[in-house]
Design a protein around this motif. Structure first.
Motif, PDB file in Angstrom:
ATOM      1  N   VAL A  51       4.988 -10.076  -7.431  1.00  0.00           N
ATOM      2  CA  VAL A  51       6.240 -10.786  -7.129  1.00  0.00           C
ATOM      3  C   VAL A  51       6.729 -10.468  -5.714  1.00  0.00           C
ATOM      4  CG1 VAL A  51       6.947 -10.856  -9.527  1.00  0.00           C
ATOM      5  CG2 VAL A  51       7.587  -8.891  -8.130  1.00  0.00           C
ATOM      6  N   ALA A  52       5.943  -9.708  -4.949  1.00  0.00           N
ATOM      7  CA  ALA A  52       6.391  -9.262  -3.628  1.00  0.00           C
ATOM      8  C   ALA A  52       5.936 -10.187  -2.512  1.00  0.00           C
ATOM      9  CB  ALA A  52       5.871  -7.841  -3.351  1.00  0.00           C
ATOM     10  N   GLY A  53       5.309 -11.312  -2.864  1.00  0.00           N
ATOM     11  CA  GLY A  53       4.746 -12.164  -1.815  1.00  0.00           C
ATOM     12  C   GLY A  53       5.790 -12.838  -0.945  1.00  0.00           C
ATOM     13  N   TRP A 107       1.984   8.117 -15.660  1.00  0.00           N
ATOM     14  CA  TRP A 107       0.852   7.766 -14.809  1.00  0.00           C
ATOM     15  C   TRP A 107       1.162   6.429 -14.159  1.00  0.00           C
ATOM     16  CZ3 TRP A 107      -2.734   9.971 -12.228  1.00  0.00           C
ATOM     17  CH2 TRP A 107      -3.753   9.211 -11.643  1.00  0.00           C
ATOM     18  N   LEU A 108       1.126   6.396 -12.832  1.00  0.00           N
ATOM     19  CA  LEU A 108       1.550   5.223 -12.069  1.00  0.00           C
ATOM     20  C   LEU A 108       0.362   4.337 -11.726  1.00  0.00           C
ATOM     21  CD1 LEU A 108       4.041   6.916  -9.584  1.00  0.00           C
ATOM     22  CD2 LEU A 108       4.526   5.928 -11.829  1.00  0.00           C
ATOM     23  N   CYS A 109       0.641   3.053 -11.646  1.00  0.00           N
ATOM     24  CA  CYS A 109      -0.399   2.084 -11.279  1.00  0.00           C
ATOM     25  C   CYS A 109       0.250   0.959 -10.481  1.00  0.00           C
ATOM     26  CB  CYS A 109      -1.077   1.535 -12.535  1.00  0.00           C
ATOM     27  SG  CYS A 109      -2.397   0.345 -12.179  1.00  0.00           S
ATOM     28  N   LEU A 110      -0.281   0.680  -9.307  1.00  0.00           N
ATOM     29  CA  LEU A 110       0.164  -0.442  -8.490  1.00  0.00           C
ATOM     30  C   LEU A 110      -0.811  -1.591  -8.692  1.00  0.00           C
ATOM     31  CD1 LEU A 110       1.112   1.295  -5.102  1.00  0.00           C
ATOM     32  CD2 LEU A 110       2.429   1.127  -7.213  1.00  0.00           C
ATOM     33  N   THR A 111      -0.352  -2.666  -9.302  1.00  0.00           N
ATOM     34  CA  THR A 111      -1.221  -3.806  -9.567  1.00  0.00           C
ATOM     35  C   THR A 111      -0.962  -4.909  -8.552  1.00  0.00           C
ATOM     36  OG1 THR A 111       0.383  -4.710 -11.144  1.00  0.00           O
ATOM     37  CG2 THR A 111      -1.340  -3.272 -12.013  1.00  0.00           C
ATOM     38  N   GLU A 112      -2.005  -5.735  -8.346  1.00  0.00           N
ATOM     39  CA  GLU A 112      -1.996  -6.793  -7.330  1.00  0.00           C
ATOM     40  C   GLU A 112      -1.650  -6.208  -5.956  1.00  0.00           C
ATOM     41  OE1 GLU A 112      -0.506 -10.676  -8.398  1.00  0.00           O
ATOM     42  OE2 GLU A 112      -0.207 -10.018 -10.477  1.00  0.00           O
ATOM     43  N   PHE A 113      -2.213  -5.037  -5.711  1.00  0.00           N
ATOM     44  CA  PHE A 113      -2.010  -4.314  -4.452  1.00  0.00           C
ATOM     45  C   PHE A 113      -3.242  -4.566  -3.600  1.00  0.00           C
ATOM     46  CE2 PHE A 113      -2.028  -0.307  -1.932  1.00  0.00           C
ATOM     47  CZ  PHE A 113      -0.789  -0.430  -1.347  1.00  0.00           C
ATOM     48  N   ALA A 114      -3.238  -5.662  -2.865  1.00  0.00           N
ATOM     49  CA  ALA A 114      -4.415  -6.111  -2.139  1.00  0.00           C
ATOM     50  C   ALA A 114      -4.313  -5.759  -0.660  1.00  0.00           C
ATOM     51  CB  ALA A 114      -4.594  -7.615  -2.309  1.00  0.00           C
ATOM     52  N   ALA A 115      -5.446  -5.409  -0.069  1.00  0.00           N
ATOM     53  CA  ALA A 115      -5.489  -5.097   1.357  1.00  0.00           C
ATOM     54  C   ALA A 115      -5.116  -6.329   2.170  1.00  0.00           C
ATOM     55  CB  ALA A 115      -6.881  -4.611   1.746  1.00  0.00           C
ATOM     56  N   GLY A 116      -4.361  -6.103   3.228  1.00  0.00           N
ATOM     57  CA  GLY A 116      -3.939  -7.192   4.105  1.00  0.00           C
ATOM     58  C   GLY A 116      -2.600  -7.782   3.764  1.00  0.00           C
ATOM     59  N   THR A 117      -2.038  -7.480   2.578  1.00  0.00           N
ATOM     60  CA  THR A 117      -0.718  -7.990   2.215  1.00  0.00           C
ATOM     61  C   THR A 117       0.352  -7.173   2.934  1.00  0.00           C
ATOM     62  OG1 THR A 117      -0.684  -6.552   0.265  1.00  0.00           O
ATOM     63  CG2 THR A 117      -1.530  -8.788  -0.018  1.00  0.00           C
ATOM     64  N   PRO A 118       1.547  -7.734   3.132  1.00  0.00           N
ATOM     65  CA  PRO A 118       2.600  -6.981   3.838  1.00  0.00           C
ATOM     66  C   PRO A 118       2.949  -5.652   3.175  1.00  0.00           C
ATOM     67  CG  PRO A 118       3.166  -9.306   3.723  1.00  0.00           C
ATOM     68  CD  PRO A 118       1.954  -9.129   2.875  1.00  0.00           C
ATOM     69  N   ILE A 119       3.036  -5.624   1.834  1.00  0.00           N
ATOM     70  CA  ILE A 119       3.405  -4.381   1.172  1.00  0.00           C
ATOM     71  C   ILE A 119       2.293  -3.343   1.323  1.00  0.00           C
ATOM     72  CG2 ILE A 119       2.540  -5.189  -1.042  1.00  0.00           C
ATOM     73  CD1 ILE A 119       5.449  -2.758  -0.373  1.00  0.00           C
ATOM     74  N   TYR A 120       1.049  -3.778   1.351  1.00  0.00           N
ATOM     75  CA  TYR A 120      -0.073  -2.852   1.568  1.00  0.00           C
ATOM     76  C   TYR A 120       0.030  -2.208   2.946  1.00  0.00           C
ATOM     77  CZ  TYR A 120      -4.953  -1.271   1.968  1.00  0.00           C
ATOM     78  OH  TYR A 120      -6.086  -0.511   2.155  1.00  0.00           O
ATOM     79  N   GLU A 121       0.269  -3.018   3.958  1.00  0.00           N
ATOM     80  CA  GLU A 121       0.371  -2.495   5.323  1.00  0.00           C
ATOM     81  C   GLU A 121       1.583  -1.573   5.461  1.00  0.00           C
ATOM     82  OE1 GLU A 121      -1.951  -2.906   7.419  1.00  0.00           O
ATOM     83  OE2 GLU A 121      -3.090  -4.417   6.308  1.00  0.00           O
ATOM     84  N   GLN A 122       2.705  -1.922   4.851  1.00  0.00           N
ATOM     85  CA  GLN A 122       3.910  -1.101   4.957  1.00  0.00           C
ATOM     86  C   GLN A 122       3.727   0.247   4.254  1.00  0.00           C
ATOM     87  OE1 GLN A 122       6.464  -1.499   6.755  1.00  0.00           O
ATOM     88  NE2 GLN A 122       6.746  -3.667   7.173  1.00  0.00           N
ATOM     89  N   CYS A 123       3.062   0.245   3.095  1.00  0.00           N
ATOM     90  CA  CYS A 123       2.842   1.515   2.386  1.00  0.00           C
ATOM     91  C   CYS A 123       1.975   2.456   3.212  1.00  0.00           C
ATOM     92  CB  CYS A 123       2.194   1.247   1.033  1.00  0.00           C
ATOM     93  SG  CYS A 123       3.330   0.612  -0.220  1.00  0.00           S
TER      94      CYS A 123
END
Length: 365
Positions: free
Chosen positions: A154-156, A185-201
């Motif tokens: 939902v972060a797109g 236990w944590l899990c980040l789903t739909e965490f794809a390389a190149g997305t804004p949230i991926y780069e920010q993390c």
């Protein structure tokens, strides 16, 4: 050389200002005709290099000559600085030993919490947790649950600023989970390389690649059974009553400054998932404020603080007090009842006092 010989003839000579260039660097020490260094110039050079004059060894010729008044004053000042530094280091060592003593169980602290059943369990640490202990707890949560997923699908539509705030919240959430006595236990789903949230993390969180949690570009629908997933949303009609280690709780990874209502609820309904909300309305009431603002929408790290505290204490009032900030416009119901009871008691006392005064005034003398 003639000028150097003249300066070396007097014991009280001081450094000539002309010996220092505009950049603040010293010219080579002046030499007298015999090839010896001027004592005052040598002492000044040692001071600028922050070297104790006595550590420079005897003067040329093997004999310690008389020092000028200026050189003696500089030496005494240097000795005071060195003594102060040593005292500060000694005090710092004592403070470190005092802080480590309760952790090692030294002295009187070793007797605290001991009894027939053995030493009591260590309280939940509020500061840094040893890496080995945190790793052990997290791996236990991975094997036995419970699990918490952050739905980054939902972060797109978020802006760069919102993505940065979400990355910061993920860091706080992971830090709180790492310190917890009973972590998820944590899990980040739909965490794809190149997305804004991926780069920010990766940009904002140091060591993010070494976080003990799962990150995957897949959806939680492909990872877990549908009947085990509970999507947490403030718009749900169902109240979360307890935390089941066999369930997978999903939080929408979203920072929405424009507040699009029911966005996560619609997503969960489209996927035919169970939904639940935190019991804020059941244990809290709206508090009057100047803006008349009341919101049940919390940041993901605040929601996690509530879940984690409840999982450890099994008390919703304690958990909600830990996670719901006063700025949301809600306070605990029992706190309001206590205040109202105190105000009612005070009013009754004042009425009784006024009645007694009136009775005394009307009574005959």
């Amino acid at each position: 050389m003639a000028a150097g010989g003249g300066a070396g003839g007097g014991a009280g000579a001081e450094t000539d200002p002309a010996d220092t260039d505009p950049a603040g660097e010293m010219d080579p020490p002046k030499m007298d005709p015999a090839g010896e260094t001027d004592p005052a110039v040598a002492a000044e050079a040692l001071r600028l290099l922050q070297i104790e004059p006595s550590a420079a060894g005897p003067r040329s010729g093997g004999a310690e000559g008389p020092l000028s008044r200026n050189a003696l004053r500089k030496r005494r000042r240097w000795e005071r600085v060195v003594a102060a530094r040593r005292g500060k280091r000694r005090q710092e060592r004592q403070r470190r030993r005092a802080r480590r003593a309760p952790e090692r169980g030294d002295g009187a602290g070793a007797a605290l919490g001991s009894g027939p059943a053995g030493p009591a369990q260590a309280p939940l640490p509020r500061g840094r947790v040893p890496a080995a202990l945190a790793r052990e707890r997290l791996l236990q949560a991975r094997a036995a649950g419970p699990r918490l997923c952050l739905d980054l699908g939902v972060a797109g539509g978020m802006t760069e600023k919102e993505s940065g705030r979400l990355a910061s919240q993920i860091r706080r959430l992971y830090g709180a989970n790492r310190r917890a006595a009973h972590p998820f236990w944590l899990c980040l789903t739909e965490f794809a390389a190149g997305t804004p949230i991926y780069e920010q993390c990766l940009r904002m969180n140091d060591g993010f690649a070494r976080y003990l949690m799962d990150t995957t570009p897949e959806s939680y629908l492909d990872l877990f059974p549908l009947d085990a997933i509970v999507y947490l949303t403030p718009d749900s009609e169902n109240v979360l009553e307890d935390i089941d280690p066999d369930k997978v709780y999903v939080l929408g990874g979203l920072v929405d400054e424009s507040i699009h209502k029911q966005l996560t609820l619609q997503r969960a309904r489209e996927q035919c998932l169970q939904t639940a909300r935190l019991p804020i309305r059941e244990y809290m009431v709206k508090a009057p404020n100047s803006r008349n603002y009341h919101s049940e929408t919390l940041a993901i790290n605040q929601v996690f603080d509530i879940l984690c505290t409840y999982y450890e204490t099994r008390s919703w009032p304690v958990a909600l007090k830990a996670g719901v900030s006063s700025g949301k416009g809600f306070v605990l119901r029992e706190g309001v009842e206590q205040v109202e009871t105190a105000q009612h008691s005070t009013a009754q006392g004042n009425s009784l006092f006024c009645g007694e005064e009136l009775h005394r005034q009307e009574a005959p003398a």
